[in-house]
Structures are given as structure tokens and as C-alpha cells.
Design a protein around this motif. Structure first.
Motif, PDB file in Angstrom:
ATOM      1  N   ILE A  11       0.839  -1.201   0.000  1.00 28.12           N
ATOM      2  CA  ILE A  11       0.000   0.000   0.000  1.00 28.12           C
ATOM      3  C   ILE A  11       0.876   1.253   0.000  1.00 28.12           C
ATOM      4  O   ILE A  11       0.625   2.202  -0.743  1.00 28.12           O
ATOM      5  N   ARG A  12       1.926   1.262   0.840  1.00 27.64           N
ATOM      6  CA  ARG A  12       2.813   2.429   0.882  1.00 27.64           C
ATOM      7  C   ARG A  12       3.521   2.653  -0.445  1.00 27.64           C
ATOM      8  O   ARG A  12       3.707   3.790  -0.878  1.00 27.64           O
ATOM      9  N   SER A  13       3.896   1.565  -1.131  1.00 25.69           N
ATOM     10  CA  SER A  13       4.622   1.717  -2.395  1.00 25.69           C
ATOM     11  C   SER A  13       3.713   2.231  -3.507  1.00 25.69           C
ATOM     12  O   SER A  13       4.181   2.836  -4.459  1.00 25.69           O
ATOM     13  N   GLU A  14       2.409   1.990  -3.388  1.00 27.79           N
ATOM     14  CA  GLU A  14       1.458   2.463  -4.398  1.00 27.79           C
ATOM     15  C   GLU A  14       0.990   3.882  -4.124  1.00 27.79           C
ATOM     16  O   GLU A  14       0.327   4.487  -4.953  1.00 27.79           O
ATOM     17  N   SER A  15       1.335   4.398  -2.976  1.00 31.45           N
ATOM     18  CA  SER A  15       0.889   5.716  -2.562  1.00 31.45           C
ATOM     19  C   SER A  15       1.414   6.781  -3.526  1.00 31.45           C
ATOM     20  O   SER A  15       2.576   6.767  -3.919  1.00 31.45           O
ATOM     21  N   LYS A  16       0.548   7.695  -3.896  1.00 28.09           N
ATOM     22  CA  LYS A  16       0.949   8.797  -4.772  1.00 28.09           C
ATOM     23  C   LYS A  16       0.953  10.076  -3.959  1.00 28.09           C
ATOM     24  O   LYS A  16       0.235  10.220  -2.991  1.00 28.09           O
ATOM     25  N   GLY A  17       1.749  10.998  -4.374  1.00 24.78           N
ATOM     26  CA  GLY A  17       1.796  12.269  -3.678  1.00 24.78           C
ATOM     27  C   GLY A  17       3.136  12.476  -3.014  1.00 24.78           C
ATOM     28  O   GLY A  17       4.009  11.618  -3.042  1.00 24.78           O
ATOM     29  N   GLY A  18       3.269  13.613  -2.387  1.00 29.22           N
ATOM     30  CA  GLY A  18       4.532  13.988  -1.775  1.00 29.22           C
ATOM     31  C   GLY A  18       4.693  13.440  -0.378  1.00 29.22           C
ATOM     32  O   GLY A  18       3.810  12.811   0.176  1.00 29.22           O
ATOM     33  N   LYS A  19       5.838  13.727   0.166  1.00 27.85           N
ATOM     34  CA  LYS A  19       6.120  13.330   1.536  1.00 27.85           C
ATOM     35  C   LYS A  19       5.595  14.394   2.477  1.00 27.85           C
ATOM     36  O   LYS A  19       5.274  15.507   2.069  1.00 27.85           O
ATOM     37  N   HIS A  20       5.557  14.055   3.745  1.00 25.10           N
ATOM     38  CA  HIS A  20       5.064  14.992   4.741  1.00 25.10           C
ATOM     39  C   HIS A  20       6.077  16.077   5.070  1.00 25.10           C
ATOM     40  O   HIS A  20       5.735  17.082   5.655  1.00 25.10           O
ATOM     41  N   THR A  21       7.323  15.856   4.711  1.00 24.32           N
ATOM     42  CA  THR A  21       8.351  16.837   5.050  1.00 24.32           C
ATOM     43  C   THR A  21       8.711  17.672   3.827  1.00 24.32           C
ATOM     44  O   THR A  21       8.565  17.244   2.693  1.00 24.32           O
ATOM     45  N   LEU A  22       9.195  18.843   4.070  1.00 19.98           N
ATOM     46  CA  LEU A  22       9.587  19.741   2.981  1.00 19.98           C
ATOM     47  C   LEU A  22      11.094  19.785   2.801  1.00 19.98           C
ATOM     48  O   LEU A  22      11.584  20.484   1.938  1.00 19.98           O
ATOM     49  N   GLY A  23      11.823  19.089   3.639  1.00 18.17           N
ATOM     50  CA  GLY A  23      13.272  19.165   3.557  1.00 18.17           C
ATOM     51  C   GLY A  23      13.741  20.546   3.961  1.00 18.17           C
ATOM     52  O   GLY A  23      13.250  21.114   4.917  1.00 18.17           O
TER      53      GLY A  23
END
Length: 62
Positions: free
Chosen positions: A39-51
Motif C-alpha cells: 500500500i505504501r509503495s502504491e501511494s501517490k503524492g509527496g512526503k510529509h516533510t519539505l526538507g
């Protein structure tokens, strides 16, 4: 997973750590873990962090 016994974090009691490893070795837990990994590998979109970017910079580029 039994090799994890040697990597017990110092804040967890030895008996608790061994119980956790036993649970992680069950077929049910391994199946759940694999399902969630998929499920995590199929997830689309960005990460929660902005770096190192600010929110405003990330919003402009996205």
C-alpha cells in the motif's frame, strides 16, 4: 527475525522485546506487514516533510 534479539533498544525490557519478535514472526503479522508495504509503495503524492524548503517555496514549485 530472531537475529533482532541482539539489537534490543536499551529502553525496552528484554522480555518485552522477545515478545515483540515472537509476534513479528507470525504468518499473520508478516502478511499484514507485506500488505501495508504494498500500500505504501502504491501511494501517490509527496512526503510529509519539505526538507530544507520553506512551505512557501514548496507551494510555488508544486
Amino acid at each position: 527475525m530472531s537475529g533482532l534479539v541482539d539489537f534490543k533498544p536499551p529502553w525496552i525490557k528484554t522480555e518485552t522485546w522477545k515478545q515483540m519478535i515472537e509476534i513479528w514472526n507470525t504468518p499473520e503479522w508478516k502478511a499484514r506487514s507485506q500488505r501495508n508495504k504494498n500500500i505504501r509503495s502504491e501511494s501517490k503524492g509527496g512526503k510529509h516533510t519539505l526538507g530544507s524548503q520553506t512551505y512557501a517555496t514548496a507551494k510555488k514549485s508544486g
